[in-house]
Enzyme design. Structure first.
Site, short mmCIF file in Angstrom:
data_model
loop_
_atom_site.label_atom_id
_atom_site.label_comp_id
_atom_site.label_asym_id
_atom_site.label_seq_id
_atom_site.Cartn_x
_atom_site.Cartn_y
_atom_site.Cartn_z
N PRO A 4 -29.61 35.62 29.49
CA PRO A 4 -30.98 35.88 29.02
C PRO A 4 -31.00 36.32 27.56
O PRO A 4 -30.18 37.14 27.16
CB PRO A 4 -31.47 37.01 29.93
CG PRO A 4 -30.24 37.65 30.49
CD PRO A 4 -29.20 36.57 30.54
N GLN A 58 -36.27 38.92 34.29
CA GLN A 58 -35.58 40.15 33.88
C GLN A 58 -36.57 41.18 33.36
O GLN A 58 -37.42 40.88 32.52
CB GLN A 58 -34.55 39.85 32.79
CG GLN A 58 -33.66 41.07 32.53
CD GLN A 58 -32.70 40.88 31.37
OE1 GLN A 58 -33.13 40.79 30.23
NE2 GLN A 58 -31.41 40.85 31.66
N CYS A 88 -29.20 46.08 27.15
CA CYS A 88 -29.63 45.90 25.76
C CYS A 88 -29.23 47.11 24.91
O CYS A 88 -29.53 48.25 25.26
CB CYS A 88 -31.14 45.71 25.71
SG CYS A 88 -31.72 45.50 24.02
N ASP A 192 -18.77 36.35 24.43
CA ASP A 192 -17.95 35.55 23.51
C ASP A 192 -17.46 34.22 24.06
O ASP A 192 -16.52 33.65 23.53
CB ASP A 192 -16.72 36.35 23.03
CG ASP A 192 -17.09 37.63 22.30
OD1 ASP A 192 -18.28 37.78 21.93
OD2 ASP A 192 -16.20 38.48 22.12
C1 LIG Z 1 -30.93 36.99 20.19
C2 LIG Z 1 -30.42 37.66 21.43
C3 LIG Z 1 -31.33 38.13 22.37
C4 LIG Z 1 -30.86 38.74 23.54
N1 LIG Z 1 -31.77 39.14 24.48
C5 LIG Z 1 -31.33 39.59 25.69
C6 LIG Z 1 -32.23 39.85 26.75
O1 LIG Z 1 -33.46 39.67 26.63
N2 LIG Z 1 -31.71 40.28 27.94
C7 LIG Z 1 -30.35 40.47 28.12
O2 LIG Z 1 -29.92 40.85 29.21
N3 LIG Z 1 -29.47 40.23 27.13
C8 LIG Z 1 -29.93 39.78 25.94
N4 LIG Z 1 -29.02 39.45 24.96
C9 LIG Z 1 -27.58 39.55 25.26
C10 LIG Z 1 -27.03 38.23 25.80
O3 LIG Z 1 -27.62 37.86 27.03
C11 LIG Z 1 -25.51 38.32 26.01
O4 LIG Z 1 -25.25 39.34 26.92
C12 LIG Z 1 -24.76 38.61 24.71
O5 LIG Z 1 -25.23 37.80 23.65
C13 LIG Z 1 -23.26 38.35 24.90
O6 LIG Z 1 -23.00 37.04 25.34
P1 LIG Z 1 -22.54 35.85 24.33
O7 LIG Z 1 -21.32 36.33 23.63
O8 LIG Z 1 -22.31 34.67 25.22
O9 LIG Z 1 -23.68 35.66 23.36
C14 LIG Z 1 -29.47 38.88 23.78
C15 LIG Z 1 -28.57 38.42 22.81
C16 LIG Z 1 -29.03 37.81 21.66
C17 LIG Z 1 -28.02 37.31 20.65
#
Ligand SMILES: Cc1cc2nc3c(=O)[nH]c(=O)nc-3n(C[C@H](O)[C@H](O)[C@H](O)COP(=O)(O)O)c2cc1C
Length: 312
Positions: A4, A58, A88, A192
Site C-alpha cells: 500500500p 487500510q 507509517c 527493498d
Molecule cells: C510514497 C509512499 C507511500 C507509502 N504509503 C503507505 C501507506 O499508505 N500504507 C503503508 O502501509 N505503507 C506505505 N508506504 C510503505 C510501503 O508500503 C512499503 O512498506 C515501503 O515502501 C517498503 O517497501 P519497498 O521497499 O518495496 O518500497 C509508502 C511508501 C511510499 C514510498
C-alpha cells in the site's frame, strides 16, 4: 502483493497491477478519524471494483472509537479484509501515535488491534515494522501477540521507525517470525524488493508466505508479471516500449476519470521515470512531461516516446 502506498495505490493503478499479476491489493492508508467524520475524499479512497479482489482497505489511527467505527464503515463496502497500518514512520502520523508511532506502546497496539478485530466480521491484517528504534526490535514477540488477538495476516517491513526509509531492510527478523513454531498465520515480508530475481531469492531464503513490493512497482506494474514468470521457472519478458506507453496512458486516463484532470497530471509526475527508466535518452521527455499542465500535451509526448525511444 502490491504494497500500500499513499497517492500511489489508487484504484486505476491497482487494477493495472492486478492485470500484471499482483495477487493481493490494498488501498492507500486512510485516516480513521476522517472516515468517522465522513470526509468525502477519505470515503472515496475506499472505492474498488470486483476485479481487484482479494482487496484490503487500510486504516490508520490511534483512537479506539474512531478506529473501530472506521473499520465498520470500511467493512460495509465489502472488502476482503481490513488492514491496520502500524508501520507509517512519517512524523505527522507516527508523532501522534499512529502508524509506527504505536511501536512505542506495544500494549496499546495490541489493545487497539483486538478492538478492531472484534468490531468487524471480516478478517483483519496488520502491516508494521521491526520495532521503534534500532535498540528495540520486538517484532517476534509482537507478532505472537497480534496473532493471539485474532489478526489473520501479518506484513512486516524490515526497518524500524527510526530508520524511516534509510539503510537496507533487515529481513533476518522477518525470517525469525516466520520460523517461530507458534506462528500459524501467513507472514508477508517487505522492504527493498526491486526485481523478480530478488523476490525469488528472498522468498526462498526467508520462507515467507508472501512478499509486498512497493517502490519498485511505481510506474513498473510489469514487475508482477516478471515475478510470476520467475516463479513458474520461465524467462523474464522485456516489456516493449509501446506497451509501457499504453499502460502509462491507461494509468493517466484512469486517474483523470477517478479524481479529475488536475489530480491526474500532478500525480502522474512521480510515475514517468518508473515507466520509462530503462529507456535511453528519456530525460528530455521526462522534463517535458513533468512541467506541462496540459493533458493533451502529455498524451502527445507519450506518443513521441513510443516512436522515438528504445532500450539501446
Ligand atoms: C510514497 C509512499 C507511500 C507509502 N504509503 C503507505 C501507506 O499508505 N500504507 C503503508 O502501509 N505503507 C506505505 N508506504 C510503505 C510501503 O508500503 C512499503 O512498506 C515501503 O515502501 C517498503 O517497501 P519497498 O521497499 O518495496 O518500497 C509508502 C511508501 C511510499 C514510498
Amino acid at each position: 502483493m502490491l504494497s500500500p502506498m499513499e497517492a500511489v495505490t489508487t484504484p486505476p493503478f491497482r487494477n493495472i497491477c492486478k492485470r500484471y499479476g499482483a495477487d493481493v491489493l490494498i488501498s492507500e492508508f486512510i485516516s480513521s478519524d476522517a472516515i468517522s467524520r465522513n470526509v468525502e475524499s477519505s470515503l472515496k479512497k475506499m472505492t474498488f471494483n470486483e476485479q481487484e479482489r482479494p482487496l484490503g482497505i487500510q486504516i490508520f489511527g490511534n483512537n479506539e472509537e474512531s478506529l473501530c467505527s472506521a473499520a465498520q464503515v470500511a467493512a460495509e463496502t465489502n472488502p476482503d479484509f481490513i488492514d491496520i497500518n502500524w508501520g507509517c514512520p512519517v512524523r505527522k502520523i507516527a508523532g501522534k501515535g499512529c502508524g509506527s508511532g504505536i511501536l512505542n506502546d506495544i500494549p496499546k497496539m495490541i489493545k487497539l488491534t483486538k478492538a478492531v478485530v472484534d468490531s468487524v466480521q471480516i478478517p483483519v491484517s496488520v502491516k508494521t515494522r521491526l520495532g521503534y528504534s534500532d535498540e528495540d526490535k520486538p517484532i517476534v514477540e509482537v507478532a505472537e501477540r497480534l496473532q493471539d488477538v485474532g489478526i489473520q495476516l501479518l506484513s512486516i517491513h524490515g526497518r524500524t521507525r527510526s530508520q524511516m526509509y534509510k539503510g537496507t531492510a533487515d529481513w533476518s527478523l522477518i525470517g525469525k517470525v516466520k520460523d517461530n513454531p507458534r506462528m500459524h498465520i501467513p507472514i508477508f515480508g517487505n522492504g527493498d524488493i526491486d526485481s523478480a530475481e530478488k523476490m525469488l531469492e528472498y522468498k526462498n531464503r526467508y520462507g515467507v508466505d508472501g512478499i509486498l513490493i512497493g517502490r519498485a512497482a511505481m510506474g513498473n506494474p510489469f514487475i508482477f508479471k516478471q515475478c510470476k514468470q520467475i516463479l513458474e521457472g520461465g524467462k523474464i519478458d522485456i516489456i516493449p516500449v509501446s506497451e509501457r506507453v499504453k499502460v502509462c496512458k491507461e494509468h493517466l486516463n484512469g486517474l483523470k476519470e477517478w479524481r479529475g484532470e488536475k489530480y491526474a497530471l500532478l500525480e502522474m509526475r512521480k510515475f514517468y521515470s518508473g515507466y520509462f527508466r530503462e529507456l535511453k535518452n528519456f530525460k528530455p521527455f521526462r522534463i517535458r512531461l513533468v512541467t506541462t499542465n496540459c493533458y493533451d500535451e502529455v498524451d502527445e509526448i507519450l506518443d513521441e516516446v513510443s516512436v522515438s525511444l528504445n532500450y539501446d
